[in-house]
Design a protein around this motif. Structure first.
Motif, PDB file in Angstrom:
ATOM      1  N   TYR A  54     -26.658 -79.239 -13.734  1.00  0.00           N
ATOM      2  CA  TYR A  54     -26.990 -80.022 -14.930  1.00  0.00           C
ATOM      3  C   TYR A  54     -26.099 -79.609 -16.105  1.00  0.00           C
ATOM      4  O   TYR A  54     -25.493 -80.454 -16.768  1.00  0.00           O
ATOM      5  N   LYS A  58     -23.255 -81.843 -18.065  1.00  0.00           N
ATOM      6  CA  LYS A  58     -23.375 -82.180 -19.487  1.00  0.00           C
ATOM      7  C   LYS A  58     -22.170 -81.677 -20.289  1.00  0.00           C
ATOM      8  O   LYS A  58     -21.647 -82.383 -21.145  1.00  0.00           O
ATOM      9  N   ASN A  61     -19.283 -84.023 -19.646  1.00  0.00           N
ATOM     10  CA  ASN A  61     -19.463 -85.453 -19.934  1.00  0.00           C
ATOM     11  C   ASN A  61     -19.999 -85.779 -21.320  1.00  0.00           C
ATOM     12  O   ASN A  61     -19.989 -86.950 -21.716  1.00  0.00           O
ATOM     13  N   LEU A  62     -20.497 -84.777 -22.029  1.00  0.00           N
ATOM     14  CA  LEU A  62     -21.027 -85.039 -23.371  1.00  0.00           C
ATOM     15  C   LEU A  62     -19.954 -85.676 -24.243  1.00  0.00           C
ATOM     16  O   LEU A  62     -18.827 -85.189 -24.305  1.00  0.00           O
ATOM     17  N   ARG A  63     -20.344 -86.726 -24.961  1.00  0.00           N
ATOM     18  CA  ARG A  63     -19.349 -87.420 -25.780  1.00  0.00           C
ATOM     19  C   ARG A  63     -19.330 -86.826 -27.184  1.00  0.00           C
ATOM     20  O   ARG A  63     -20.039 -87.271 -28.080  1.00  0.00           O
ATOM     21  N   SER A 156     -30.148 -77.035 -23.008  1.00  0.00           N
ATOM     22  CA  SER A 156     -30.972 -76.269 -22.075  1.00  0.00           C
ATOM     23  C   SER A 156     -31.128 -77.097 -20.822  1.00  0.00           C
ATOM     24  O   SER A 156     -31.313 -78.314 -20.904  1.00  0.00           O
ATOM     25  N   GLN A 170     -37.016 -89.993 -13.215  1.00  0.00           N
ATOM     26  CA  GLN A 170     -36.163 -90.116 -14.408  1.00  0.00           C
ATOM     27  C   GLN A 170     -34.771 -89.558 -14.169  1.00  0.00           C
ATOM     28  O   GLN A 170     -33.775 -90.171 -14.518  1.00  0.00           O
ATOM     29  N   GLN A 174     -31.178 -91.337 -14.076  1.00  0.00           N
ATOM     30  CA  GLN A 174     -30.118 -90.903 -14.968  1.00  0.00           C
ATOM     31  C   GLN A 174     -28.824 -90.656 -14.192  1.00  0.00           C
ATOM     32  O   GLN A 174     -27.740 -91.066 -14.608  1.00  0.00           O
ATOM     33  N   GLU A 178     -25.309 -92.554 -14.727  1.00  0.00           N
ATOM     34  CA  GLU A 178     -24.036 -91.904 -15.036  1.00  0.00           C
ATOM     35  C   GLU A 178     -22.957 -92.318 -14.044  1.00  0.00           C
ATOM     36  O   GLU A 178     -21.814 -92.533 -14.407  1.00  0.00           O
ATOM     37  N   ARG A 215     -23.344 -89.752 -38.962  1.00  0.00           N
ATOM     38  CA  ARG A 215     -24.587 -89.528 -38.232  1.00  0.00           C
ATOM     39  C   ARG A 215     -25.488 -90.749 -38.186  1.00  0.00           C
ATOM     40  O   ARG A 215     -26.321 -90.852 -37.322  1.00  0.00           O
TER      41      ARG A 215
ATOM     42  N   VAL B   2     -32.929 -88.569 -18.965  1.00  0.00           N
ATOM     43  CA  VAL B   2     -33.257 -87.163 -19.156  1.00  0.00           C
ATOM     44  C   VAL B   2     -33.097 -86.789 -20.631  1.00  0.00           C
ATOM     45  O   VAL B   2     -32.034 -86.955 -21.201  1.00  0.00           O
ATOM     46  N   THR B   4     -33.192 -83.610 -23.081  1.00  0.00           N
ATOM     47  CA  THR B   4     -33.176 -82.151 -22.941  1.00  0.00           C
ATOM     48  C   THR B   4     -34.274 -81.553 -23.800  1.00  0.00           C
ATOM     49  O   THR B   4     -34.936 -82.246 -24.557  1.00  0.00           O
ATOM     50  N   THR B   6     -33.989 -80.072 -26.351  1.00  0.00           N
ATOM     51  CA  THR B   6     -33.668 -80.109 -27.778  1.00  0.00           C
ATOM     52  C   THR B   6     -34.398 -81.256 -28.468  1.00  0.00           C
ATOM     53  O   THR B   6     -34.082 -81.605 -29.587  1.00  0.00           O
ATOM     54  N   CYS B  94     -30.063 -82.664 -32.088  1.00  0.00           N
ATOM     55  CA  CYS B  94     -29.454 -83.620 -31.163  1.00  0.00           C
ATOM     56  C   CYS B  94     -30.426 -83.967 -30.054  1.00  0.00           C
ATOM     57  O   CYS B  94     -31.034 -83.088 -29.447  1.00  0.00           O
ATOM     58  N   LEU B  96     -30.152 -85.992 -26.493  1.00  0.00           N
ATOM     59  CA  LEU B  96     -29.162 -86.615 -25.614  1.00  0.00           C
ATOM     60  C   LEU B  96     -29.723 -87.885 -25.022  1.00  0.00           C
ATOM     61  O   LEU B  96     -30.808 -87.888 -24.444  1.00  0.00           O
ATOM     62  N   GLY B  98     -28.531 -89.857 -22.263  1.00  0.00           N
ATOM     63  CA  GLY B  98     -27.490 -89.738 -21.250  1.00  0.00           C
ATOM     64  C   GLY B  98     -26.487 -88.713 -21.743  1.00  0.00           C
ATOM     65  O   GLY B  98     -26.851 -87.574 -21.995  1.00  0.00           O
ATOM     66  N   ASN B  99     -25.244 -89.146 -21.944  1.00  0.00           N
ATOM     67  CA  ASN B  99     -24.223 -88.223 -22.434  1.00  0.00           C
ATOM     68  C   ASN B  99     -23.878 -88.454 -23.902  1.00  0.00           C
ATOM     69  O   ASN B  99     -22.951 -87.847 -24.432  1.00  0.00           O
ATOM     70  N   LYS B 100     -24.628 -89.353 -24.545  1.00  0.00           N
ATOM     71  CA  LYS B 100     -24.342 -89.656 -25.943  1.00  0.00           C
ATOM     72  C   LYS B 100     -25.319 -88.903 -26.832  1.00  0.00           C
ATOM     73  O   LYS B 100     -26.532 -89.002 -26.658  1.00  0.00           O
ATOM     74  N   PRO B 101     -24.787 -88.139 -27.790  1.00  0.00           N
ATOM     75  CA  PRO B 101     -25.703 -87.449 -28.710  1.00  0.00           C
ATOM     76  C   PRO B 101     -26.305 -88.427 -29.720  1.00  0.00           C
ATOM     77  O   PRO B 101     -25.618 -89.325 -30.204  1.00  0.00           O
ATOM     78  N   PHE B 103     -28.582 -88.391 -33.337  1.00  0.00           N
ATOM     79  CA  PHE B 103     -28.939 -87.454 -34.399  1.00  0.00           C
ATOM     80  C   PHE B 103     -30.018 -87.989 -35.332  1.00  0.00           C
ATOM     81  O   PHE B 103     -30.137 -87.541 -36.468  1.00  0.00           O
TER      82      PHE B 103
END
Lengths: 217, 217
Positions: A54, A58, A61-63, A156, A170, A174, A178, A215, B2, B4, B6, B94, B96, B98-101, B103
């Motif tokens: 995981y 992430k 692939n995190l943008r 995390s 889920q 996901q 992806e 933001r 998913v 996280t 956070t 943040c 998530l 998918g892979n897009k944060p 805020f």
């Protein structure tokens, strides 16, 4: 006694977007990257391959980067062909006992080191081996991080069943999503081209502007 | 999808123990500290004075430094008279997708800025004003962090009732304990002497040794 929310034992990563990062041990610089991600990785005593998979997925692939038009949060470190510096950081597995940090939920070093090395290998095989850099496990390092923005994400691994067969509905959705997304028109070649050379997009970095204004899209 | 861990909306701080840290905006270096803590602070839309008080108390009292005999995890930034560089970092709030944060759980800038300034003032009045440094709220900064160890702690304010009158029994006990501890023989003058000049303990830093070996006391 107040225990903070860091009491859950999942794998933790602090991801900082950098213009440059280096690792020095004593007088010797042992590692260095340019633009990319500096990852501080904390492995807990309960972590398994699933947590590692995981976190690796992430990180890669995190943008967290802008695209060629300066649009923020649209490209991953792989999309941009940037580098990753990954440093083991057991102190992220911290439970506060009053004001004293306790690290007993960190995986012991003799187990953490091979696991950590396998995580690096996972990143290298998923991305490009030469773009994944490392620290010196267990050494006293100076990690020089030029945080660009700043942009810092804490990650995390999801708490839950550790058996991959027990992935939640889920999570399966996901993963499918992806997989599908990576086949979409704008990023169709992302995974396949990971081993090929691509154009350097660094030139667009100057167009990024004020992070705080981004933001509210 | 998913999400996280956070996703909880509490105040978050990433604390890095540093030998040096600076903030640059454009070509200009606007802030700089030597040994101490670089704090990246993320304020959520739900945070209150209680979250701020908790985070400030922990930043200033966490025992992340060695003592004169090289014993790790025994002294706070205040004990050692080191500096704090605190930089606002909304990206810590943040979620998530998918892979897009995303805020949206960060406190909007127009509310976060005065709150953040009050947190700095809180730190300055609790410690020494001249040892608390700042970034440039909302600006695109380069934050140069020389993480020493590395040692990185993630901190979240405790989730729970926001009314200070509703502090849990546990938290009240903890606060009493901290108050008592600060009156103990080894640290009796810690709070009272915060405004007085004390000896510089930097000289002992070389004795610190390998951080990883310190995790099993």
């Amino acid at each position: 006694m107040v225990l903070t929310s860091t009491t859950t034992t999942t794998m933790k990563a602090i991801i900082q977007r950098v213009n440059r990062a280096t690792v020095t041990v004593g007088e010797e610089q042992i590692s260095s990257i340019g633009r990319g991600l500096c990852v501080l990785l904390g492995i807990s005593v309960e972590d398994t391959q699933r947590d590692a998979d995981y976190i690796v997925r992430k990180i890669l692939n995190l943008r967290l980067f802008e695209d060629d038009n300066g649009r923020a949060w649209s490209k991953s470190v792989m999309d941009r062909e940037f580098e990753v510096l990954c440093v083991s950081q057991f102190t992220l597995q911290c439970i506060l006992k009053g004001n004293k940090p306790d690290f007993h939920s960190a995986m012991p070093a003799e187990l953490a080191q091979p696991f950590y090395n396998s995580i690096l290998e996972n990143m290298r095989s998923t991305y490009k081996p030469e773009l994944i850099k490392d620290g010196a496990f267990g050494a006293h390092m100076q990690v020089q991080i030029q945080n660009d923005g700043p942009v810092t994400i804490e990650l995390s691994s999801p708490a839950g069943p550790t058996d991959p067969k027990q992935l939640s509905k889920q999570e399966k959705q996901q993963q499918r999503k992806e997989k599908t997304r990576s086949k979409g028109p704008s990023e169709s070649s992302r995974e396949k081209s990971a081993m090929r050379s691509r154009q350097d997009h660094n030139a667009s970095s100057g167009a990024e502007g004020d992070v705080s204004s981004e933001r509210e899209p």
